[in-house]
Scaffold this active site. Structure first.
Site, short mmCIF file in Angstrom:
data_model
loop_
_atom_site.label_atom_id
_atom_site.label_comp_id
_atom_site.label_asym_id
_atom_site.label_seq_id
_atom_site.Cartn_x
_atom_site.Cartn_y
_atom_site.Cartn_z
N PRO A 247 0.80 -1.14 -0.04
CG PRO A 247 0.11 -0.94 2.08
CD PRO A 247 1.02 -1.76 1.67
CG HIS A 248 3.61 1.16 -2.71
ND1 HIS A 248 4.96 1.29 -3.18
CD2 HIS A 248 3.11 0.69 -4.43
CE1 HIS A 248 4.78 0.01 -3.44
NE2 HIS A 248 3.64 -0.28 -4.30
#
Length: 325
Positions: A247-248
């Site tokens: 989940p950058h």
């Protein structure tokens, strides 16, 4: 905390948007669309529909430039044709602001001088254009957090080339302009690159936890986020990375809300613009050989469990509240 989000929504951008809206300490004062994962018109549509789905249709959404500073927009595929995987987001029927994203940046900074936290989870095109219009922007912003780059920890490893990360590679000229412009900032930008964001892994188990907090897996917001992320999981599985994803952008958003969430190291960064095989590379002078002032704080470590607990609490609570409102 006034926050301005610039994104190319995008599955993980959608997670970041929901996180920021779910944070009670955040006043999301504007959202800008930039071309990246999909074309800017689709990004703008995604943003308008998502802020409405999150119960915040009053947040102004602005459209940015149709193309990067340095050339045409590349075509991405990791997020699907609409940028949101399998998700079908209800149409809000809303429209973007009459002014563009660069103007939105400048207006927000002047409205909240010294306090505004800027978050960029896509290419830096809009912010670079805003800098051209208002060179004082670096001193008007309280902080800037960028999801982008790969900084050689422990070795360079990009996701669109051996050394380049997607957001930076889409518009290297814009990234270079922002780093140069923000050299005058009182607080150097916090750069959350792949070295940091790949330390966190999102799995289907975390959506089970989100559903438990929300009280149901079928709340409208969780349905959209899960359908979007399922596509993202499948892309990573098909590439040989397992049925999970990083989940950058959500991690960058969380670091913007609480900089203490990540450990950062000061360094000098340049963006390679001309290299045949290294264009878009974020080159770091870790040893001070250039003899130049520090222009960035680079995220190097995070406790994944702490971040994921916060993400699940904020987004799950938001989803449950909306379902019962």
């Amino acid at each position: 905390m006034p926050v301005f989000l610039d994104c190319d929504t995008g599955v993980d951008d959608a997670l970041a948007l929901a996180y920021l809206i779910g944070c009670p300490e955040v006043d999301l004062v504007g959202v800008a669309a930039t071309g990246g994962n999909v074309a800017v018109d689709q990004v703008c549509r995604n943003n308008l529909d998502l802020v409405a789905l999150c119960g915040s249709a009053d947040i102004p959404v602005s459209a940015g430039s149709e193309s990067p500073l340095g050339g045409p927009l590349p075509v991405g595929s990791a997020h699907g044709a609409t940028g949101l995987g399998y998700a079908l987001v209800p149409s809000a029927g809303a429209v973007a602001t009459a002014h563009d994203a660069a103007t939105a940046w400048v207006r927000a900074a002047h409205r909240h001088p010294g306090r505004l936290v800027g978050v960029v989870t896509g290419p830096l095109t809009n912010l670079a254009l805003a800098l051209q219009r208002e060179p004082a922007l670096p001193t008007l912003l309280g902080r800037l957090v960028v999801m982008g780059g790969a900084y050689g920890i422990p070795v360079y490893r990009g996701n669109v080339s051996p050394v380049a990360e997607w957001n930076i590679s889409v518009d290297p000229e814009a990234a270079a302009a922002v780093l140069a412009g923000f050299a005058t900032a009182l607080t150097p930008p916090l750069l959350c690159g792949l070295d940091l964001t790949t330390q966190v892994l999102l799995t289907p188990h975390h959506f089970q936890r989100l559903a438990a907090v929300a009280g149901s897996a079928t709340t409208p917001l969780l349905r959209v986020l899960e359908d979007a992320t399922r596509y993202y999981f499948e892309v990573h599985r098909d590439a040989g990375y397992g049925y999970a994803a990083h989940p950058h952008d959500a991690l960058a958003a969380a670091a913007a809300v609480d900089p203490g969430l990540v450990t950062a190291a000061a360094a000098t960064v340049e963006v390679e613009l001309a290299g045949t095989v290294t264009r878009g590379m974020t080159v770091v002078d870790w040893s001070g050989l250039w003899g130049r002032a520090v222009n960035a704080q680079i995220g190097v470590a995070v406790d994944p469990a702490v971040f994921l607990d916060r993400f699940i609490d904020r987004v799950g609570t938001l989803a449950g509240r909306l379902a019962h409102s």
